[in-house]
Motif scaffolding. Structure first.
Motif, PDB file in Angstrom:
ATOM      1  N   SER A  42      52.585 -15.142  19.615  1.00 23.13           N
ATOM      2  CA  SER A  42      51.713 -15.352  18.468  1.00 23.13           C
ATOM      3  C   SER A  42      51.401 -16.820  18.231  1.00 23.13           C
ATOM      4  O   SER A  42      50.454 -17.148  17.533  1.00 23.13           O
ATOM      5  N   GLN A  43      52.196 -17.710  18.808  1.00 24.31           N
ATOM      6  CA  GLN A  43      52.007 -19.132  18.571  1.00 24.31           C
ATOM      7  C   GLN A  43      51.166 -19.813  19.652  1.00 24.31           C
ATOM      8  O   GLN A  43      50.969 -21.007  19.605  1.00 24.31           O
ATOM      9  N   ARG A  44      50.653 -19.055  20.601  1.00 22.18           N
ATOM     10  CA  ARG A  44      49.881 -19.671  21.677  1.00 22.18           C
ATOM     11  C   ARG A  44      48.519 -20.132  21.168  1.00 22.18           C
ATOM     12  O   ARG A  44      47.904 -19.501  20.314  1.00 22.18           O
ATOM     13  N   VAL A  45      48.039 -21.227  21.743  1.00 19.10           N
ATOM     14  CA  VAL A  45      46.743 -21.799  21.384  1.00 19.10           C
ATOM     15  C   VAL A  45      45.636 -21.098  22.165  1.00 19.10           C
ATOM     16  O   VAL A  45      45.735 -20.910  23.376  1.00 19.10           O
ATOM     17  N   ALA A  46      44.583 -20.705  21.473  1.00 22.04           N
ATOM     18  CA  ALA A  46      43.375 -20.181  22.107  1.00 22.04           C
ATOM     19  C   ALA A  46      42.207 -20.840  21.381  1.00 22.04           C
ATOM     20  O   ALA A  46      41.794 -20.397  20.306  1.00 22.04           O
ATOM     21  N   ALA A  47      41.685 -21.927  21.941  1.00 25.44           N
ATOM     22  CA  ALA A  47      40.720 -22.752  21.218  1.00 25.44           C
ATOM     23  C   ALA A  47      39.600 -23.202  22.135  1.00 25.44           C
ATOM     24  O   ALA A  47      39.793 -23.381  23.333  1.00 25.44           O
ATOM     25  N   ARG A  48      38.431 -23.401  21.547  1.00 25.25           N
ATOM     26  CA  ARG A  48      37.263 -23.860  22.309  1.00 25.25           C
ATOM     27  C   ARG A  48      36.351 -24.651  21.386  1.00 25.25           C
ATOM     28  O   ARG A  48      36.211 -24.327  20.206  1.00 25.25           O
ATOM     29  N   ALA A  49      35.707 -25.675  21.925  1.00 21.61           N
ATOM     30  CA  ALA A  49      34.742 -26.455  21.158  1.00 21.61           C
ATOM     31  C   ALA A  49      33.587 -26.847  22.060  1.00 21.61           C
ATOM     32  O   ALA A  49      33.753 -27.029  23.267  1.00 21.61           O
ATOM     33  N   ARG A  50      32.401 -26.983  21.462  1.00 19.60           N
ATOM     34  CA  ARG A  50      31.197 -27.334  22.212  1.00 19.60           C
ATOM     35  C   ARG A  50      30.397 -28.367  21.437  1.00 19.60           C
ATOM     36  O   ARG A  50      30.256 -28.259  20.211  1.00 19.60           O
ATOM     37  N   ILE A  51      29.870 -29.345  22.139  1.00 21.18           N
ATOM     38  CA  ILE A  51      28.984 -30.331  21.542  1.00 21.18           C
ATOM     39  C   ILE A  51      27.729 -30.445  22.387  1.00 21.18           C
ATOM     40  O   ILE A  51      27.800 -30.469  23.619  1.00 21.18           O
ATOM     41  N   GLU A  52      26.571 -30.504  21.721  1.00 23.58           N
ATOM     42  CA  GLU A  52      25.291 -30.688  22.392  1.00 23.58           C
ATOM     43  C   GLU A  52      24.643 -31.953  21.838  1.00 23.58           C
ATOM     44  O   GLU A  52      24.580 -32.157  20.622  1.00 23.58           O
ATOM     45  N   VAL A  53      24.169 -32.802  22.736  1.00 20.79           N
ATOM     46  CA  VAL A  53      23.564 -34.082  22.364  1.00 20.79           C
ATOM     47  C   VAL A  53      22.128 -34.107  22.865  1.00 20.79           C
ATOM     48  O   VAL A  53      21.848 -33.702  24.000  1.00 20.79           O
ATOM     49  N   GLU A  54      21.223 -34.590  22.007  1.00 22.94           N
ATOM     50  CA  GLU A  54      19.819 -34.682  22.393  1.00 22.94           C
ATOM     51  C   GLU A  54      19.267 -36.067  22.086  1.00 22.94           C
ATOM     52  O   GLU A  54      19.830 -36.802  21.258  1.00 22.94           O
ATOM     53  N   HIS A  55      18.198 -36.433  22.781  1.00 21.62           N
ATOM     54  CA  HIS A  55      17.511 -37.694  22.504  1.00 21.62           C
ATOM     55  C   HIS A  55      16.383 -37.410  21.525  1.00 21.62           C
ATOM     56  O   HIS A  55      15.455 -36.674  21.826  1.00 21.62           O
TER      57      HIS A  55
END
Length: 284
Positions: A18-31
């Motif tokens: 139950s203590q395991r990490v399950a994580a994700r993140a996303r970043i999008e960059v534009e001009h």
């Protein structure tokens, strides 16, 4: 008595799970409007992204694992998308620590993409592997024709200044880099289960426990080869290829400890990252 022991073991196993990490993140960059700007940001679980107000281009983003490290069973994913003409430098708040695994392995999935005319500096700080840790990382990068990228990963097997040794464990690192739908770089690194013995071999690391791989895909690569070799010295090397009309500079560094590695890694990153220079967190 037997029943009580079995119930306790089941409870402990459930608690670990139950203590395991399950994580994700996303970043999008534009001009947009003359500079690189945040387009989208997604965060889930312990994976966080912060944007220091540097007031400059490229956009700088900091990845944070709120769990404070990784161990067996943890899953962490980072996705970075840089649009056409945009520029971004991605780093981490601190070194990522991989602790002893009771079961399973820690897995990190990195996915990078850069549009035409864009630039991405993937510059996380070092990964520190502890004794009996189990770690696997996959890195997939998709670069458009005319895109540039600097991809850096550094690893330290134990902090020798703290008296730590890494005798056993597993460490896997898989890279696949494509440009214009063409595979231009692929490598698979594996060490274990007898990490200390394997790194001691002259044909591997000769007893050195700290290492880094730097890959620059850019038209600037050829001009930077000799300056890079001067920084690297005898403990490592650098090579250059022409692929898909662009240059590919691949550099390796080896050192007896993390401190010695960083003394050459910092100026090398600063050189290869061009006008973007060194992320501020690297100099703290």
């Amino acid at each position: 008595m037997t029943s009580g022991t079995s119930l306790s073991a089941q409870t402990d196993a459930a608690a670990i799970s139950s203590q395991r990490v399950a994580a994700r993140a996303r970043i999008e960059v534009e001009h947009r409007a003359g500079r690189s700007r945040l387009a989208r940001l997604y965060q889930d679980g312990a994976a966080k992204i912060r944007l220091p107000d540097t007031g400059a281009d490229p956009l700088e983003a900091v990845l944070i694992n709120m769990a404070g490290g990784l161990t067996g069973g943890d899953r962490l994913g980072w996705e970075v998308s840089v649009g056409e003409g945009a520029r971004a430098v991605i780093t981490t708040q601190a070194c990522e620590k991989v602790y002893r695994a009771l079961a399973g392995r820690a897995e990190v999935d990195v996915r990078l993409s850069v549009g035409a005319g864009g630039f991405l500096g993937w510059l996380p700080q070092e990964t520190i592997a502890y004794d009996r840790s189990a770690f696997s990382r996959t890195l997939d990068a998709d670069l458009a024709a005319g895109a540039e990228a600097l991809i850096v990963e550094a690893t330290v097997f134990g902090r020798s200044a703290m008296g730590e040794r890494v005798e056993g464990g597993t460490f896997r690192d898989r890279w696949r880099v494509r440009q214009g739908n063409r595979l231009i770089h692929a490598e698979d690194f594996f060490v274990g289960p007898d990490i200390e013995a394997m790194l001691a071999r002259p044909a591997s690391a000769g007893g050195r426990i700290a290492m880094a791989t730097l890959l620059l895909v850019s038209e600037r690569a050829e001009a930077l080869l000799e300056p890079a070799r001067q920084i690297i010295g005898d403990d490592g090397g650098a090579s250059l290829w022409t692929v898909g009309g662009s240059g590919k500079l691949l550099a390796r560094l080896y050192a007896e400890d993390g401190y010695t590695l960083r003394k050459r890694l910092v100026p090398l990153v600063e050189l290869l990252n061009g006008q973007a220079g060194l992320p501020r967190l690297w100099s703290l």
